[in-house]
Design a protein around this motif. Structure first.
Motif, PDB file in Angstrom:
ATOM      1  N   CYS A 442       0.808  -1.223   0.000  1.00  0.00           N
ATOM      2  CA  CYS A 442       0.000   0.000   0.000  1.00  0.00           C
ATOM      3  C   CYS A 442       0.840   1.271   0.000  1.00  0.00           C
ATOM      4  O   CYS A 442       0.333   2.354  -0.258  1.00  0.00           O
ATOM      5  CB  CYS A 442      -0.931  -0.009   1.211  1.00  0.00           C
ATOM      6  N   CYS A 447       3.476  -0.892   7.309  1.00  0.00           N
ATOM      7  CA  CYS A 447       3.331  -2.233   6.732  1.00  0.00           C
ATOM      8  C   CYS A 447       4.705  -2.809   6.392  1.00  0.00           C
ATOM      9  O   CYS A 447       5.004  -3.963   6.687  1.00  0.00           O
ATOM     10  CB  CYS A 447       2.457  -2.194   5.474  1.00  0.00           C
ATOM     11  N   CYS A 473      -2.712  -4.578  -0.546  1.00  0.00           N
ATOM     12  CA  CYS A 473      -1.492  -4.696   0.253  1.00  0.00           C
ATOM     13  C   CYS A 473      -1.491  -6.044   0.962  1.00  0.00           C
ATOM     14  O   CYS A 473      -2.477  -6.428   1.595  1.00  0.00           O
ATOM     15  CB  CYS A 473      -1.419  -3.565   1.282  1.00  0.00           C
ATOM     16  N   CYS A 476      -1.917  -5.178   5.017  1.00  0.00           N
ATOM     17  CA  CYS A 476      -3.103  -4.555   5.614  1.00  0.00           C
ATOM     18  C   CYS A 476      -4.367  -4.719   4.785  1.00  0.00           C
ATOM     19  O   CYS A 476      -5.470  -4.421   5.261  1.00  0.00           O
ATOM     20  CB  CYS A 476      -2.840  -3.073   5.883  1.00  0.00           C
TER      21      CYS A 476
END
Ligand SMILES: [Zn+2]
Length: 490
Positions: A442, A447, A473, A476
């Protein structure tokens, strides 16, 4: 010497007597190859290596290959000092924060305490930026396209020959441009040059792309890298090219009068490859018998081993010399190993270990047949080649080996690259057979950091052909604008 003991024949000092198999311990295999093939050695200074003549000859060939390409694209070489006044390094805030923990200081000259401490260059943006501020006055002075071949020092805690050493050799290009577009074009031109040179000369396939925010060069606007996959499935950052925007120009005052007479800051870039590439070559191509060198960067492309039978010195040896001369006349690098202190069997193993692409064995029987026995290092296959047209056959064979090594490494890389769609899949790939993992990302630093903490995999880069490949992603589940390549890395 018998065939059974040839692999355990250590050097005179008994430093390394045999090469640990890759499957047993890849890291030890690497160290064994470096020492046993006489590429480099440790010194009294922790983290500093001596590059031995055979290793240095490889470096010279790599250097030449890159240098020719730099010059063809309009760059010139210069040299800048080893020491940087501490105050200069401090001028670009992110730059100094990035490098401060790794800097070596000089505080004394002879008996005298220095009024201002010096740092040993970890990279040269600061000193070169200061000079560019003096040299660049007008848009007519641009672009400035300078490269230097030099040593740099970064105080490393954990070191490994060629891959990470306190002092290393590299080239650093530093360019200044009139516009943002020109600086970006330069940054990408060099990245393309790095990729082409790594693949053509080192037979090392690489992924080219952009680094994430957290992995970019300290002070850069954008960093791009080429990433290779080593034989143990770990990635190696093999070269980087940075678009520095106007960050360094503002810190060091690189200003010029523009076409419209206004005072403007220059747009700068920097880029480098280092002796790390030698480590990359070792780990891309080597096997349990030692080093395998791509012909284009092999100090010796052919080794001729005369078989000492009968009156070989009157028959075989002159013919071997004749072959050597005719190969050299075509620009092939040849070593004629006619030492009478070692047996042919020992020499075969030795040159195999040192990665020479082609070995020629020439004995009285070959002479009778007007042929020569030729062994390939990469496939370890042997064939008899007629003396007639030998030079052409050798040239073709070397080209074949160069192409085969790139093909083999590309196949290995592709077989060790997995596109995943869930985090569970990501983790299971990282726990199993290592390699590249392609996944949606993302763009969030969190992340990226969590993935690193949980799997040890770092975001290597966002390849150009992965940009715009939309998905979710892997961490997430939010929409991801592009795909990223992850791996455990050196
Ligand atoms: Zn995310």
């Amino acid at each position: 010497m018998s065939q059974e003991t040839k692999q355990s024949q250590g050097d005179a000092k008994g430093a390394v007597t045999e090469i640990t198999p890759q499957s047993e311990n890849f890291s030890q295999w690497y160290l064994d190859v470096v020492r046993r093939a006489e590429l480099a050695d440790y010194t009294e200074v922790k983290g500093c290596m001596a590059i031995r003549p055979y290793g240095y000859a490889i470096w010279e060939l790599i250097q030449k290959a890159f240098d020719e390409r730099f010059k063809k694209t309009g760059h010139v070489n210069a040299y800048f000092p080893l020491f940087i006044p501490a105050s200069l390094l401090m001028k670009e805030k992110e730059h100094v924060e990035g490098f401060a923990p790794q800097v070596a200081w000089v505080t004394k000259g002879g008996d005298e305490e220095l009024a201002e401490p010096l740092v040993v260059r970890p990279t040269s943006e600061a000193i070169i930026g200061t000079l560019y501020a003096k040299w660049i006055k007008s848009w007519r002075d641009l672009p400035v396209l300078i490269n230097q071949w030099a040593n740099v020092v970064r105080w490393e805690k954990v070191t490994r020959p060629f891959l990470r050493t306190t002092e290393f050799l590299w080239q650093e290009g530093h360019t200044a441009h009139e516009t943002a577009e020109e600086a970006q074009a330069e940054t990408l031109q060099i990245l393309g040059l790095y990729k082409e040179c790594a693949e053509t000369e080192l037979a090392m396939p690489v992924i080219d792309g952009e680094k994430s925010e957290s992995e970019k060069f300290a002070g850069a606007s954008r960093t791009y890298s080429i990433e290779a996959l080593m034989g143990d499935g770990r990635a190696l950052q093999a070269g980087t090219s940075h678009n520095l925007g106007q960050n360094f120009a503002k810190a060091f005052g690189i200003q010029f009068q523009g076409r419209d007479k206004s005072l403007q800051y220059a747009w700068t870039t920097s880029w480098g490859v280092s002796t790390r590439l030698i480590g990359g070559v070792i780990m891309t191509h080597g096997d349990d018998n030692g080093l395998i060198l791509p012909p284009r960067i092999a100090p010796y492309q052919v080794v001729i081993v005369p078989i000492p039978r009968g009156n070989w010195q009157e028959t075989v040896l002159p013919k071997a010399r004749e072959i050597k001369a005719s190969l050299e006349a075509r620009g092939i690098r040849v070593f004629l190993d006619h030492r009478d202190t070692q047996t042919p069997g020992w020499k075969f193993a030795e040159w195999e270990l040192r990665g020479v692409p082609l070995r020629m064995e020439l004995g009285p029987k070959d002479l009778e047949k007007s042929a020569v026995m030729v062994a390939r290092r990469d496939t370890r296959t042997k064939e008899s080649m007629p003396m007639d047209g030998l030079v052409d056959s050798v040239v073709r064979k070397l080209d074949d080996i160069q192409a085969a090594l790139l093909q083999r490494a590309t196949t290995f890389r592709d077989e060790h690259t997995t596109r995943v769609s869930s985090y569970d899949e990501f983790k299971s790939v990282m726990e199993g057979r290592p390699g590249f993992v392609i996944a949606g990302w993302c763009g969030s630093v969190d992340c990226e950091a969590q993935i690193k903490a949980e799997t040890q995999a770092t975001l290597r880069n966002i390849p150009f052909d992965g940009v715009g490949v939309k998905g979710t992603c892997v961490k997430c589940g939010k929409p991801s604008p592009s795909e990223a390549w992850f791996a455990k890395a050196y």
